[in-house]
Design a protein around this motif. Sequence first.
Motif, mmCIF file in Angstrom:
data_model
loop_
_atom_site.group_PDB
_atom_site.id
_atom_site.type_symbol
_atom_site.label_atom_id
_atom_site.label_comp_id
_atom_site.label_asym_id
_atom_site.label_seq_id
_atom_site.Cartn_x
_atom_site.Cartn_y
_atom_site.Cartn_z
ATOM 1 N N GLU A 110 0.831 -1.205 0.000
ATOM 2 C CA GLU A 110 0.000 0.000 0.000
ATOM 3 C C GLU A 110 0.868 1.259 0.000
ATOM 4 O OE1 GLU A 110 -3.176 0.359 2.727
ATOM 5 O OE2 GLU A 110 -4.137 -1.535 2.149
ATOM 6 N N ARG A 118 2.581 1.598 -10.172
ATOM 7 C CA ARG A 118 1.645 0.496 -10.343
ATOM 8 C C ARG A 118 2.262 -0.709 -9.635
ATOM 9 N NH1 ARG A 118 1.989 -0.523 -15.939
ATOM 10 N NH2 ARG A 118 3.779 0.889 -15.978
ATOM 11 N N ARG A 133 -6.313 -7.734 0.416
ATOM 12 C CA ARG A 133 -7.382 -7.241 -0.459
ATOM 13 C C ARG A 133 -8.493 -6.563 0.339
ATOM 14 N NH1 ARG A 133 -7.480 -12.698 -4.209
ATOM 15 N NH2 ARG A 133 -5.959 -11.987 -5.791
ATOM 16 N N GLN A 136 -7.260 -3.150 1.417
ATOM 17 C CA GLN A 136 -7.162 -2.243 0.272
ATOM 18 C C GLN A 136 -8.493 -1.542 0.003
ATOM 19 O OE1 GLN A 136 -6.248 -4.231 -3.406
ATOM 20 N NE2 GLN A 136 -6.106 -2.340 -4.592
ATOM 21 N N PRO A 140 -10.261 3.830 -1.483
ATOM 22 C CA PRO A 140 -10.688 3.750 -2.881
ATOM 23 C C PRO A 140 -9.692 4.345 -3.866
ATOM 24 C CG PRO A 140 -11.905 5.457 -1.713
ATOM 25 C CD PRO A 140 -11.144 4.698 -0.679
ATOM 26 N N MET A 141 -8.660 5.046 -3.354
ATOM 27 C CA MET A 141 -7.664 5.647 -4.233
ATOM 28 C C MET A 141 -6.604 4.631 -4.682
ATOM 29 S SD MET A 141 -8.724 8.688 -4.551
ATOM 30 C CE MET A 141 -7.315 9.500 -5.324
ATOM 31 N N THR A 143 -6.262 2.277 -6.653
ATOM 32 C CA THR A 143 -6.626 1.554 -7.880
ATOM 33 C C THR A 143 -5.395 1.063 -8.639
ATOM 34 O OG1 THR A 143 -6.708 3.652 -9.077
ATOM 35 C CG2 THR A 143 -8.774 2.849 -8.137
ATOM 36 N N ASN A 144 -4.222 1.544 -8.255
ATOM 37 C CA ASN A 144 -2.977 1.132 -8.907
ATOM 38 C C ASN A 144 -2.302 -0.024 -8.180
ATOM 39 O OD1 ASN A 144 -2.569 2.918 -6.735
ATOM 40 N ND2 ASN A 144 -0.504 3.452 -7.437
ATOM 41 N N GLU A 146 -2.708 -4.205 -7.048
ATOM 42 C CA GLU A 146 -3.410 -5.482 -7.159
ATOM 43 C C GLU A 146 -2.628 -6.560 -6.429
ATOM 44 O OE1 GLU A 146 -3.488 -7.622 -10.895
ATOM 45 O OE2 GLU A 146 -1.926 -6.316 -11.728
#
Length: 289
Positions: A110, A118, A133, A136, A140-141, A143-144, A146
């Motif tokens: 994070e 990314r 997950r 995370q 909501p920011m 998004t980069n 996974e």
Amino acid sequence: MYRWLQKGSRVCYARGLRVPYSTANSGHSAIHKVAKCNSVSESEVSKFAQLSDSWWDPHGPFKYLHTMNVPRIQFIRSRILDLQRSLQSQGELSNLRAIDVGCGGGLASESLARLGMRVVGVDAAHENISMARVHQLRDPMLTNLEYKHTTAEQLVAQHEQFDIVVSLEVIEHVTHAFEFIKSLVRLTRPGGLIVVSTMNRTLVSWLVDVIVPEYVMGSVPRGTHDVAKFVPPEKLSEMFGACGAETVDVQGLVLDPLRNVCTLVPRDFGLLRNVGVQANYILAARKKA
């Protein structure tokens, strides 16, 4: 000096986790899933899975990883900027793709994502990925970012490569350190950066990283670390060199478990060599272009 040390069981990597290999194929249960890394002892995975809910508790069993996270990310960001300057590149960090190998609950993943890169966080323990997950979703920011339930070796087999490869407090939990470093280098694009943090194999590290937190304070579960698997910075640099990467910086991470603070310090103090890396340290290497 280390005759009293018992050689630890063979382990698959997952930050903070000792997962001994079994001599027989154990398969995958519906409850505790582990990315394929030879055959893994599910009984040990089950024990560690009970701690997965504690990853984001700053006062829990991973409190020292929370403490170390700020100076570790500070080091990583500085080395990335150094790399960009050496390449005379002023590109945005958003153009870089990074991976956090052995990401655990996502503490470093994070933070790396908030730098703008990314980021892909991977871990061999399914429970860790699930917790990462869930956390995370609170931001909501992100998004980069996974997460993937997989291993470095599997990603190498898939021909994945990244600009920045990070693995923090993981190598001391793997079966074969050299093979693990080889995988990290293979995951790195030519000219890319690799950052590893771990513990030196010294009397100081035994006291600071094992005796005090595990046996005196009880803030870390006993048996989390095996001093025989700690890696001296010279050995780590040697492994990187053999795999086609050059060490560019080493700094100490001075952890005070009593006050719960961690500070970056130089490796050497004048003529006093390696004073700053007697216990925890962080190393950056660059893969040859």
